[in-house]
Design a protein around this motif. Sequence first.
Motif, PDB file in Angstrom:
ATOM      1  N   ARG A  40       3.448   6.068  -2.570  1.00  0.00           N
ATOM      2  CA  ARG A  40       4.634   6.807  -3.011  1.00  0.00           C
ATOM      3  C   ARG A  40       4.627   7.004  -4.530  1.00  0.00           C
ATOM      4  O   ARG A  40       5.181   7.973  -5.042  1.00  0.00           O
ATOM      5  N   LEU A  41       4.024   6.044  -5.237  1.00  0.00           N
ATOM      6  CA  LEU A  41       4.094   6.084  -6.707  1.00  0.00           C
ATOM      7  C   LEU A  41       2.956   6.860  -7.368  1.00  0.00           C
ATOM      8  O   LEU A  41       3.043   7.186  -8.545  1.00  0.00           O
ATOM      9  N   ALA A  77       0.840  -1.210   0.000  1.00  0.00           N
ATOM     10  CA  ALA A  77       0.000   0.000   0.000  1.00  0.00           C
ATOM     11  C   ALA A  77       0.872   1.256   0.000  1.00  0.00           C
ATOM     12  O   ALA A  77       0.603   2.211  -0.737  1.00  0.00           O
ATOM     13  N   VAL A  78       1.936   1.241   0.799  1.00  0.00           N
ATOM     14  CA  VAL A  78       2.773   2.445   0.904  1.00  0.00           C
ATOM     15  C   VAL A  78       3.588   2.653  -0.378  1.00  0.00           C
ATOM     16  O   VAL A  78       3.801   3.790  -0.809  1.00  0.00           O
ATOM     17  N   PRO A 100       7.650   9.618  10.924  1.00  0.00           N
ATOM     18  CA  PRO A 100       8.116  10.445   9.800  1.00  0.00           C
ATOM     19  C   PRO A 100       7.954   9.755   8.443  1.00  0.00           C
ATOM     20  O   PRO A 100       7.783  10.424   7.422  1.00  0.00           O
ATOM     21  N   LEU A 101       7.963   8.416   8.450  1.00  0.00           N
ATOM     22  CA  LEU A 101       7.795   7.687   7.189  1.00  0.00           C
ATOM     23  C   LEU A 101       6.354   7.818   6.691  1.00  0.00           C
ATOM     24  O   LEU A 101       6.102   8.050   5.509  1.00  0.00           O
ATOM     25  N   LEU A 102       5.413   7.693   7.623  1.00  0.00           N
ATOM     26  CA  LEU A 102       4.005   7.856   7.226  1.00  0.00           C
ATOM     27  C   LEU A 102       3.752   9.277   6.750  1.00  0.00           C
ATOM     28  O   LEU A 102       2.960   9.515   5.836  1.00  0.00           O
ATOM     29  N   LEU A 105      -5.044   2.272   5.008  1.00  0.00           N
ATOM     30  CA  LEU A 105      -4.005   2.529   3.991  1.00  0.00           C
ATOM     31  C   LEU A 105      -4.542   2.202   2.597  1.00  0.00           C
ATOM     32  O   LEU A 105      -4.340   2.952   1.645  1.00  0.00           O
ATOM     33  N   ALA A 106      -5.249   1.069   2.504  1.00  0.00           N
ATOM     34  CA  ALA A 106      -5.803   0.666   1.198  1.00  0.00           C
ATOM     35  C   ALA A 106      -6.827   1.699   0.722  1.00  0.00           C
ATOM     36  O   ALA A 106      -6.875   2.046  -0.463  1.00  0.00           O
ATOM     37  N   ASP A 107      -7.634   2.232   1.650  1.00  0.00           N
ATOM     38  CA  ASP A 107      -8.618   3.250   1.271  1.00  0.00           C
ATOM     39  C   ASP A 107      -7.904   4.506   0.757  1.00  0.00           C
ATOM     40  O   ASP A 107      -8.354   5.134  -0.193  1.00  0.00           O
ATOM     41  N   GLU A 108      -6.774   4.850   1.403  1.00  0.00           N
ATOM     42  CA  GLU A 108      -5.992   6.014   0.952  1.00  0.00           C
ATOM     43  C   GLU A 108      -5.528   5.805  -0.484  1.00  0.00           C
ATOM     44  O   GLU A 108      -5.583   6.700  -1.310  1.00  0.00           O
TER      45      GLU A 108
END
Length: 359
Positions: A21-22, A16-17, A52-54, A108-111
Amino acid sequence: MNYPRVAVIGGGIAGAVACLRLVDSEAQLLWIAPIDNVHDKYGEHLSAAARPLLEQVNALGLLERPYHRQANVILSSWGSDKIAERHSIVHLEGPGTVINRRAFEQDLADEVSHRGVTRRDVMLKDARLNQGHWQLELEDGSEKVDYLIDASGRHAIIAKQYAPRFRSDQLVAVIAFLEQNAAADIVPTRATLIEAVADGWWYATLLADGRLVLNYYTDPDLLPTDISRETSVFNRLLRQTRYIDRWINEAEFELKSPPRLASAGTTWIAPAAGESWIAVGDAAASFDPLSSHGMTTALWTAITGADAAIAYLSGNREPSIGYTGKVAAGIQEFLNSRTTIYQQENRFKENTFWERRIK
Ligand SMILES: Cc1cc2nc3c(=O)[nH]c(=O)nc-3n(C[C@H](O)[C@H](O)[C@H](O)COP(=O)(O)OP(=O)(O)OC[C@H]3O[C@@H](n4cnc5c(N)ncnc54)[C@H](O)[C@@H]3O)c2cc1C
């Protein structure tokens, strides 16, 4: 204009992340992410280093949801019969968050979908690299892409076919979710408790919804064979603990069904990237959960791996090479610190489980 097609394989945190990012790049994304219906998803201690990564993928706000809680209190009986507040064992950067893992992954998937990427709810069956393109065999058909991000977790479905896989131990986790007796007249402590025993170690944490997650870590040859069939076997093991058993009994938590087993050993792929592919998250490196850094690693490898993929597609392979070096260095650093932490437990150093880890 023909933009490159990138497939991200896996619907966990890393997949998801990587998509988050992409989404702002010029790549056309294909997200292959089968939806699993596991209600009790394990792996809930998110270290402070994840914040900070999120933030880098504009998803930090997800941690404010009411089904997560701040991890303020971590108690441990490790190297001593006494209980201590030991921040150094599980998180060096300050308090983390005890998340509801299933809800977090769903958010995350919804995002990802709010930002315009469609989730394809199918498994990848196979992928072959042919003249610079990947031919993907999916459960519902085939696709052709230019680059592949393997975020399929410990399966490392593609990465393991293109690079060797290493393993440093066989750690196994026994996992249970306990509910408090409805008639219990006690508010359970909002804490995480870690306790070393002769054949391994226990971890228990209270979720924001009041359930207690209980994990027992040991080696497969030290585990009673009927552990996942009989709750009584698990309860017998639990009685070997000094503090966790007491916490469970006093707060009247009940184990309603036999626990589940999961692999929890330290494994990695090296190198973690190759021709038109990169492995991120557990597909690249999965750690003994003692580190509590699995999800943080999933986040940073997903972000750095996605950036390296974009650079690769524009002809710059340096970030990809740099990435494999960083993953390899991270594994070495983890292996060193793991030995140090296991060495802090002296009471059981003659026992097989500890002997295997303190050498
Ligand atoms: C018992 C246990 C407890 C843990 N506790 C913690 C903890 O408290 N804190 C922490 O930070 N880490 C913890 N970890 C580690 C953490 O859970 C992992 O590091 C993290 O889940 C890695 O995320 P991922 O997205 O890489 O992989 P995963 O979460 O495994 O996701 C992989 C995804 O790929 C999908 N997939 C697999 N094969 C295919 C295929 N062929 N096609 C398409 N999709 C596929 C799967 O369905 C899944 O959705 C724990 C691990 C274990 C085993």
